[in-house]
Design an enzyme around this catalytic site. Sequence first.
Site, PDB file in Angstrom:
ATOM      1  N   GLY A   1       0.890  -1.346   0.282  1.00 19.23           N
ATOM      2  CA  GLY A   1      -0.121   0.030   0.204  1.00 19.23           C
ATOM      3  C   GLY A   1       0.780   1.300   0.175  1.00 19.23           C
TER       4      GLY A   1
ATOM      5  N   ARG B   1      -2.032  -8.923  -0.690  1.00 22.27           N
ATOM      6  CA  ARG B   1      -3.211  -9.800  -1.482  1.00 22.27           C
ATOM      7  C   ARG B   1      -2.289 -10.238  -2.585  1.00 22.27           C
ATOM      8  NH1 ARG B   1      -9.131  -8.905  -1.483  1.00 22.27           N
ATOM      9  NH2 ARG B   1      -8.914  -6.470  -1.948  1.00 22.27           N
TER      10      ARG B   1
ATOM     11  N   ASP C   1      -1.230   8.586  16.524  1.00 20.78           N
ATOM     12  CA  ASP C   1      -2.011   9.762  15.962  1.00 20.78           C
ATOM     13  C   ASP C   1      -0.689  10.501  15.489  1.00 20.78           C
ATOM     14  OD1 ASP C   1      -2.368  12.500  16.280  1.00 20.78           O
ATOM     15  OD2 ASP C   1      -4.362  11.901  16.995  1.00 20.78           O
ATOM     16  N   HIS C   2      -0.570  10.545  14.186  1.00 23.64           N
ATOM     17  CA  HIS C   2       0.866  11.010  13.646  1.00 23.64           C
ATOM     18  C   HIS C   2       0.997  12.311  14.150  1.00 23.64           C
ATOM     19  CE1 HIS C   2      -1.247  13.002  10.488  1.00 23.64           C
ATOM     20  NE2 HIS C   2      -0.227  13.757  10.193  1.00 23.64           N
TER      21      HIS C   2
ATOM     22  N   LYS D   1       4.882  14.522  15.629  1.00 21.58           N
ATOM     23  CA  LYS D   1       5.647  15.603  15.188  1.00 21.58           C
ATOM     24  C   LYS D   1       6.399  16.025  16.249  1.00 21.58           C
ATOM     25  CE  LYS D   1       1.588  16.942  12.232  1.00 21.58           C
ATOM     26  NZ  LYS D   1       2.361  16.902  10.846  1.00 21.58           N
TER      27      LYS D   1
ATOM     28  N   ASP E   1     -12.051  13.487  11.042  1.00 14.90           N
ATOM     29  CA  ASP E   1     -10.842  13.449  10.537  1.00 14.90           C
ATOM     30  C   ASP E   1      -9.656  14.116  11.256  1.00 14.90           C
ATOM     31  OD1 ASP E   1      -9.299  12.627   8.328  1.00 14.90           O
ATOM     32  OD2 ASP E   1      -9.136  14.883   7.695  1.00 14.90           O
TER      33      ASP E   1
ATOM     34  N   HIS F   1      -6.410  14.371  16.433  1.00 15.33           N
ATOM     35  CA  HIS F   1      -5.154  15.373  16.261  1.00 15.33           C
ATOM     36  C   HIS F   1      -5.363  16.584  17.052  1.00 15.33           C
ATOM     37  CE1 HIS F   1      -3.827  12.731  13.162  1.00 15.33           C
ATOM     38  NE2 HIS F   1      -4.528  13.494  12.138  1.00 15.33           N
TER      39      HIS F   1
ATOM     40  N   LYS G   1      -1.213  26.622   5.184  1.00 10.14           N
ATOM     41  CA  LYS G   1      -0.932  25.381   5.826  1.00 10.14           C
ATOM     42  C   LYS G   1      -0.207  25.592   6.974  1.00 10.14           C
ATOM     43  CE  LYS G   1       0.086  20.886   6.390  1.00 10.14           C
ATOM     44  NZ  LYS G   1      -1.238  20.115   7.213  1.00 10.14           N
TER      45      LYS G   1
HETATM   46  C1  BG6 Z   1      -4.498  13.342   8.294  1.00 12.27           C
HETATM   47  C2  BG6 Z   1      -6.058  13.718   7.792  1.00 12.27           C
HETATM   48  O1  BG6 Z   1      -4.776  12.631   9.676  1.00 12.27           O
HETATM   49  O2  BG6 Z   1      -4.016  14.418   8.664  1.00 12.27           O
HETATM   50  C3  BG6 Z   1      -5.817  14.455   6.677  1.00 12.27           C
HETATM   51  O3  BG6 Z   1      -6.584  12.226   7.509  1.00 12.27           O
HETATM   52  C4  BG6 Z   1      -5.012  15.642   6.960  1.00 12.27           C
HETATM   53  O4  BG6 Z   1      -7.095  14.835   6.131  1.00 12.27           O
HETATM   54  C5  BG6 Z   1      -3.708  15.203   7.634  1.00 12.27           C
HETATM   55  O5  BG6 Z   1      -4.583  16.344   5.800  1.00 12.27           O
HETATM   56  C6  BG6 Z   1      -2.961  16.390   8.270  1.00 12.27           C
HETATM   57  O6  BG6 Z   1      -1.660  16.090   8.266  1.00 12.27           O
HETATM   58  P1  BG6 Z   1      -0.260  16.953   8.440  1.00 12.27           P
HETATM   59  O7  BG6 Z   1       0.756  16.135   9.060  1.00 12.27           O
HETATM   60  O8  BG6 Z   1      -0.211  17.437   7.015  1.00 12.27           O
HETATM   61  O9  BG6 Z   1      -0.846  18.109   9.018  1.00 12.27           O
END
Ligand code: BG6
Length: 485
Positions: free
Chosen positions: A13, A44, A179-180, A184, A237, A242, A347
């Site tokens: 993936g 798969r 939770d990414h 950070k 989302d 987050h 952003k």
């Molecule tokens: C993800 C969301 O968890 O985080 C996305 O599903 C979002 O919709 C993204 O764009 C944002 O992450 P970052 O690291 O670019 O701020």
Amino acid sequence: MDSMTFVLFGATGDLAKRKIFPALYNLFLDGNMPTSFSVIGLGRREMSHDEFQARVEDSLVTFSRRQTDDQSKMEGFLKAFRYNALDVNNPDDYKKLLQTIQQREEELTIPENRMFYLSVAPEFFDKIAYQIKESGIATTKGWKRLIIEKPFGHDLKSAQQLNRNLSVAFEENEIYRIDHYLGKPMVQNLEALEFANPVLQALWNNQYIANVQITASETVGVEERAGYYDQSGAIRDMFQNHMLQMLMMTAMHLPKKISPDDIRKQKKMVMESLRPLQKQEVAKDIVRAQYDQGEVSGEAVVGYQEEPGVKAGSMNDTFIAARLWIDNDFWNGVPFYIRTGKRMTEKSTRIVIEFKNPIKDLYSSNNDETAPNLLMIEINPNAGVTLQLNSRNLLNNGKLEPINVDFSASQDDMPEAYELLIMDAISGDATFFAHWDEVEMAWKLVQPILEAFEGNIVPLHRYPSGSMGPEASDQLLKENGFNWW
Ligand code: BG6
């Protein structure tokens, strides 16, 4: 660090290619992988080990933060990789997987430490966990751990069900929920900023802080993800996970010890003190909105309704602003404002702490003004900390003006979120993973919001693409005499 087997479901993936292989490789180059490790990729389609290794190499050349001319390093890394085809519903495939795992454990004399990373659609999480248990793969003499990434459920009930299903095969302390945002570097640094600086520690309460603002704005729209996003919205989302994680990291208080358990306890206490929202009154504190057409970074873009894959007349939220209150001794009376949305001006993820300004009028007789002191923590894409102070500008008749004391961290060589998180999971440090209690409490907070949205008792505002959201979001702060920074 213990030698281990890293079993990757979803190895063909996109996340594996862009994030997971590069993260493992960078850890390897930095000497942060165990001396002995085996990686077994699962997908798969049928594929030979060689083909798989070639795909991994390709992903490293394209996406890895670090590159090296030393081909022997690359080879040393790739030789750990094997591939098995697996149909997640087929018990026989798990038997074969167990054989591959054991064969590699013997060849490399690796103890039975097994990490399972489910980089697959969430509807497969519980099926896979169940089969891992049934096939005997989870019966190890070493440790076993499970890494999964949101969404953890679609609402409170489905999240609870998922958790019950997972816990058939894994204990809570074996589950690492990514939770990414917690990966950070600047989010991880919040703890040090708050606790390693007595100056800030002393001010980190309602006596000195007027309000806290957490913003995560994005310029992108729904992209090609309407199938998922149109069902989720900004609330599921970004907000449920987050944004609330950043709130917990900001509002937690000094634990007795800096340990994973103590930090998570503090985070949990924040969630326990968050004032619940009542469905009928959600509209007072929550603003939802959807983007219209507009211009983002000089480019004309279509509105959400025109995006491919979005249901006609969709009421989905692409923007959320919230005013939350933490009813405890530290934060009584301090509003926490949160906003996040797609197709906004820039952003930027940042946390702004606005301090109280009791001397606002002290200088007014001189026609001077003091701006509030602000602590601004930039998380993404820039990483840094700025403190706004008042100072006289001798080049401007000695007038009081805000100045910024700045620290900005170079992002160039910073490890990526996935590197830090995978390294922690391998070494068994769960500090920066979401505990089930946190996830469940976050869903409990969000549930009445979801119901109020579904029942349509909260207006859906509109905002032009390229703006910072609807007027209603500014109004939320104006009601308390504040504005967004
Ligand atoms: C993800 C969301 O968890 O985080 C996305 O599903 C979002 O919709 C993204 O764009 C944002 O992450 P970052 O690291 O670019 O701020």
